[in-house]
Design a protein around this motif. Structure first.
Motif, PDB file in Angstrom:
ATOM      1  N   ASP A  55     -15.417  -2.583   8.076  1.00 59.09           N
ATOM      2  CA  ASP A  55     -15.421  -3.387   9.290  1.00 59.09           C
ATOM      3  C   ASP A  55     -14.289  -3.019  10.250  1.00 59.09           C
ATOM      4  OD1 ASP A  55     -15.740  -5.336  11.179  1.00 59.09           O
ATOM      5  OD2 ASP A  55     -15.519  -7.045   9.863  1.00 59.09           O
ATOM      6  N   SER A  56     -13.042  -3.390   9.916  1.00 57.67           N
ATOM      7  CA  SER A  56     -11.996  -3.349  10.943  1.00 57.67           C
ATOM      8  C   SER A  56     -11.595  -1.941  11.380  1.00 57.67           C
ATOM      9  CB  SER A  56     -10.761  -4.133  10.476  1.00 57.67           C
ATOM     10  OG  SER A  56     -10.210  -3.561   9.325  1.00 57.67           O
ATOM     11  N   LYS A  81     -11.278  -2.226  17.913  1.00 57.52           N
ATOM     12  CA  LYS A  81     -10.569  -3.461  18.265  1.00 57.52           C
ATOM     13  C   LYS A  81      -9.211  -3.430  17.580  1.00 57.52           C
ATOM     14  CE  LYS A  81     -14.229  -6.836  19.006  1.00 57.52           C
ATOM     15  NZ  LYS A  81     -14.781  -8.121  18.526  1.00 57.52           N
ATOM     16  N   LEU A 110     -12.718  -4.626   3.201  1.00 55.81           N
ATOM     17  CA  LEU A 110     -12.956  -5.178   4.538  1.00 55.81           C
ATOM     18  C   LEU A 110     -12.619  -4.153   5.621  1.00 55.81           C
ATOM     19  CD1 LEU A 110     -12.468  -8.577   6.087  1.00 55.81           C
ATOM     20  CD2 LEU A 110     -11.186  -6.697   7.108  1.00 55.81           C
ATOM     21  N   ALA A 111     -11.489  -3.487   5.463  1.00 47.92           N
ATOM     22  CA  ALA A 111     -11.091  -2.513   6.485  1.00 47.92           C
ATOM     23  C   ALA A 111     -12.038  -1.316   6.478  1.00 47.92           C
ATOM     24  CB  ALA A 111      -9.645  -2.069   6.248  1.00 47.92           C
ATOM     25  N   THR A 155      -9.030   4.373  -3.294  1.00 45.41           N
ATOM     26  CA  THR A 155      -8.005   3.355  -3.037  1.00 45.41           C
ATOM     27  C   THR A 155      -8.475   1.963  -3.477  1.00 45.41           C
ATOM     28  OG1 THR A 155      -8.798   3.022  -0.768  1.00 45.41           O
ATOM     29  CG2 THR A 155      -6.991   4.583  -1.065  1.00 45.41           C
ATOM     30  N   VAL A 181      -2.696  -3.694   8.912  1.00 42.94           N
ATOM     31  CA  VAL A 181      -2.011  -2.449   9.294  1.00 42.94           C
ATOM     32  C   VAL A 181      -2.851  -1.688  10.327  1.00 42.94           C
ATOM     33  CG1 VAL A 181      -1.387  -0.145   8.435  1.00 42.94           C
ATOM     34  CG2 VAL A 181      -0.615  -2.188   7.206  1.00 42.94           C
ATOM     35  N   VAL A 225       0.831  -1.208   0.000  1.00 43.71           N
ATOM     36  CA  VAL A 225       0.000   0.000   0.000  1.00 43.71           C
ATOM     37  C   VAL A 225       0.871   1.265   0.000  1.00 43.71           C
ATOM     38  CG1 VAL A 225      -1.746   1.284   1.308  1.00 43.71           C
ATOM     39  CG2 VAL A 225      -1.861  -1.209   1.188  1.00 43.71           C
ATOM     40  N   TYR A 267       0.141   4.833  -2.083  1.00 42.66           N
ATOM     41  CA  TYR A 267      -0.598   5.963  -1.500  1.00 42.66           C
ATOM     42  C   TYR A 267       0.137   6.801  -0.463  1.00 42.66           C
ATOM     43  CZ  TYR A 267      -4.353   3.436  -3.787  1.00 42.66           C
ATOM     44  OH  TYR A 267      -5.113   2.799  -4.727  1.00 42.66           O
ATOM     45  N   GLY A 272       0.779  -8.507   4.924  1.00 43.79           N
ATOM     46  CA  GLY A 272       0.220  -9.848   5.123  1.00 43.79           C
ATOM     47  C   GLY A 272       0.001 -10.237   6.562  1.00 43.79           C
ATOM     48  N   LEU A 277      -7.204  -2.406  -5.474  1.00 48.93           N
ATOM     49  CA  LEU A 277      -7.324  -3.602  -4.620  1.00 48.93           C
ATOM     50  C   LEU A 277      -7.500  -4.859  -5.481  1.00 48.93           C
ATOM     51  CD1 LEU A 277      -7.487  -4.347  -1.582  1.00 48.93           C
ATOM     52  CD2 LEU A 277      -9.973  -4.247  -1.808  1.00 48.93           C
ATOM     53  N   THR A 328      -7.714   0.914   3.410  1.00 47.02           N
ATOM     54  CA  THR A 328      -7.596   0.833   1.942  1.00 47.02           C
ATOM     55  C   THR A 328      -8.126  -0.472   1.349  1.00 47.02           C
ATOM     56  OG1 THR A 328      -5.354  -0.049   2.081  1.00 47.02           O
ATOM     57  CG2 THR A 328      -5.563   2.356   1.957  1.00 47.02           C
ATOM     58  N   LYS A 367     -22.333  -0.651  11.547  1.00 49.10           N
ATOM     59  CA  LYS A 367     -21.266  -1.011  12.495  1.00 49.10           C
ATOM     60  C   LYS A 367     -21.168   0.051  13.593  1.00 49.10           C
ATOM     61  CE  LYS A 367     -17.112  -2.974  13.775  1.00 49.10           C
ATOM     62  NZ  LYS A 367     -15.957  -3.756  13.455  1.00 49.10           N
ATOM     63  N   GLY A 369      -4.742  -2.048   4.942  1.00 56.20           N
ATOM     64  CA  GLY A 369      -5.877  -2.925   5.229  1.00 56.20           C
ATOM     65  C   GLY A 369      -6.017  -3.179   6.720  1.00 56.20           C
TER      66      GLY A 369
END
Ligand SMILES: NC(=O)c1ccc[n+]([C@@H]2O[C@H](COP(=O)([O-])OP(=O)(O)OC[C@H]3O[C@@H](n4cnc5c(N)ncnc54)[C@H](O)[C@@H]3O)[C@@H](O)[C@H]2O)c1
Length: 365
Positions: free
Chosen positions: A143-144, A149, A139-140, A176, A114, A53, A57, A79, A180, A136, A233, A111
Motif C-alpha cells: 500500500d504505502s 503520497k 502494509l508498506a 524482510t 519511514v 529496521v 537490514y 513508530g 515482522l 519492510t 494499487k 515501514g
C-alpha cells in the motif's frame, strides 16, 4: 542469489512529465549489489530507516550499495508518534550537513512511517530529490510505498502535512517479512483483502482459499498476494494519481476505520485492525443497501477471524461517537461524509446516501 519474482509498473506516462516507475518484488534483493547499485547509479545516498529496521537490514543494504558517491544514514525512532515535522527537520539537517546535492537519492528502508517521511523529506530537499522505497512491512509493501503520497502528522490530525512525490522505484524484498511482528503482519492482510473486495473477485476468492498459507507466510502465497495487491494499487494510481476520482476506492473501510482510530486514540488499535473492522461495516452496509450478496460479508468475517483481525469495532464505539468522528474526517467533502460501498464483489462506488439509521444498523449487527 537474488530471486526477482515480479516486476510491475506504475504507469504515469500520460502526465506532462513521465514519472512511471517499476515495482520489483523478490527475495534477497536488499543484499544484492547489482540490484542496489543499478538503482542509485553512483549517486549520493541519504538512507533513512528506523531504530528497529535499521539494525536488521541497513548493514546488508549499505554493503550492497558499495562505494556510492556519499552515504548519509539517518536512523529515526520507530513508530507513528515520531512521524512529525521534527523528524523531517532531522533528515534534512543530516542531508545538508553532508552537503548532498539534488541528484542524491533518498532511500526509505522501513515501514509506512519511514516511507512517508523519507518521501516528504526528498520532496522538500532542494525543491525535490529522487527517492526509492524499500518497504519492510506488509502494509508498506502492498500500500504505502506505491502511489506517491508522502507526509507527516500534525497535532490537528494524521497526515495533514505532505506532498505527492512519486518514488523512482519500489524494491520489495519478501525476506524482510520474516522478522515482522505477528500483529503488524496481520494488520497488513487487511489492506490485501481490501483489493479483492474493491477490484478483483477472483483474488478475493483466492485469498479466502489460501488463508492458512498466508498466515504461515509461505513465500509463494505472499509473493502472489503482494504482486496482485501492487498491480491493483498501481492501476488505480495510474488512473487517478491525485485522488480526484477512483483512487478514493482505496479508502474502502477507511472512513469507518479512521473514525475508530480517532475514538480509540491512535495507537491502541493498529491502522489495519481498525480498517478490518471498518471493512466489515462497509461490506455489511453494502449488503443492507441491497447491492451486495450478503455471503461476501460472511466470507470477510471468516477471513478476518481466521487471520486474527477484528470483525467489529470496540464496545466504546457507539453509533453517535462514530458519526461524530466521521464528520470530522479530513476527507469529508462540503460537509458530507462520503462512503465507499460495493455494488458487487470487486466493484466499488462512492456515495453520500447513507442514513444515521443505516450506520446504527451495521454497528449493532
Ligand atoms: N502513503 C500512503 O499511501 C500510505 C498508505 C497507508 C498507510 N500509510 C502510512 O503508513 C504508516 C503505517 O505504516 P506501517 O504499518 O508500515 O507502520 P510502521 O512503519 O510504524 O512499522 C510498524 C513497526 O514495525 C517495525 N518494522 C518494520 N518493518 C519491520 C521488519 N521487517 N521487521 C521487524 N520490524 C519491522 C517498525 O520499526 C515499526 O515499529 C502510517 O503512518 C500511515 O499513515 C501511508
Amino acid at each position: 542469489m537474488p530471486d526477482l519474482l515480479h516486476t510491475l509498473h506504475v504507469d504515469l506516462a500520460s502526465s506532462a512529465e513521465d514519472r512511471s516507475y517499476p515495482i520489483d518484488i523478490g527475495r534477497g534483493l536488499i543484499g544484492d549489489a547489482a540490484t542496489c547499485q543499478r538503482l542509485i547509479a553512483g549517486r549520493g545516498v541519504v538512507l533513512v530507516t528506523d531504530d528497529q529496521v535499521g539494525p536488521l537490514y541497513s548493514g546488508a543494504l549499505k554493503t550492497a550499495l558499495g562505494d556510492c558517491a556519499q552515504l548519509t544514514e539517518v536512523v529515526l525512532p520507530a513508530g507513528e508518534h515520531h512521524k512529525d515535522m521534527g523528524a523531517i527537520q532531522h533528515i534534512l539537517d543530516a542531508a545538508l550537513a553532508d552537503r548532498h546535492e539534488r541528484r542524491s537519492v533518498f532511500i526509505a528502508l522501513g515501514g509506512g512511517v519511514v516511507g512517508d517521511m523519507t518521501g516528504f523529506a526528498a520532496a522538500c530537499f532542494l525543491r525535490g530529490a529522487d527517492f526509492i522505497q524499500v518497504p519492510t512491512t506488509l502494509l508498506a509493501q502492498v500500500d504505502s510505498s506505491v502511489g506517491g503520497k508522502t507526509g507527516v502528522n500534525h497535532p490537528m490530525g494524521k497526515n495533514l502535512i505532505g506532498a505527492f512525490h512519486q518514488p523512482l522505484q519500489v524494491l520489495i524484498d519478501l525476506d524482510t517479512l520474516s522478522s515482522l511482528p505477528e500483529r503488524e503482519f496481520t494488520a497488513g492482510l487487511a489492506e490485501v483483502i481490501k483489493y479483492g473486495l474493491i477490484r478483483d473477485a477472483e483474488f478475493f476468492g483466492w485469498l479466502i482459499n489460501n488463508v492458512e498459507a498466508l498466515k504461515a507466510r509461505e513465500p509463494d502465497a505472499l509473493a502472489l498476494a503482494i504482486a496482485r495487491s501492487c498491480a491493483i494499487k498501481a492501476a488505480v494510481v495510474a488512473a487517478d494519481e491525485r485522488e480526484s476520482g477512483v483512487r478514493a476506492h482505496l479508502n474502502f473501510g477507511h472512513t469507518f476505520g479512521h473514525a475508530i482510530e480517532r475514538i480509540q486514540g491512535y495507537g491502541d488499535w493498529l491502522h489495519g485492525e481498525a480498517v478490518a473492522a471498518g471493512m466489515v461495516m462497509a461490506t455489511r452496509l453494502s449488503a443492507l443497501q441491497g447491492a451486495l450478496n450478503p455471503e461476501v460479508v460472511e466470507q470477510l468475517i471468516g477471513f478476518n477471524k481466521a487471520v486474527g483481525l477484528p470483525v467489529s469495532p470496540p464496545a466504546n464505539v457507539t453509533p453517535e461517537a462514530l458519526l461524530a468522528a466521521m464528520a470530522s474526517d479530513k476527507k469529508v467533502a462540503a460537509g458530507k461524509v462520503r462512503y465507499i460501498l460495493l455494488t458487487q464483489l470487486g466493484e466499488a462506488v462512492v456515495t453520500e446516501s447513507v442514513t444515521e439509521g443505516d450506520i446504527a444498523g451495521v454497528i449493532d449487527a
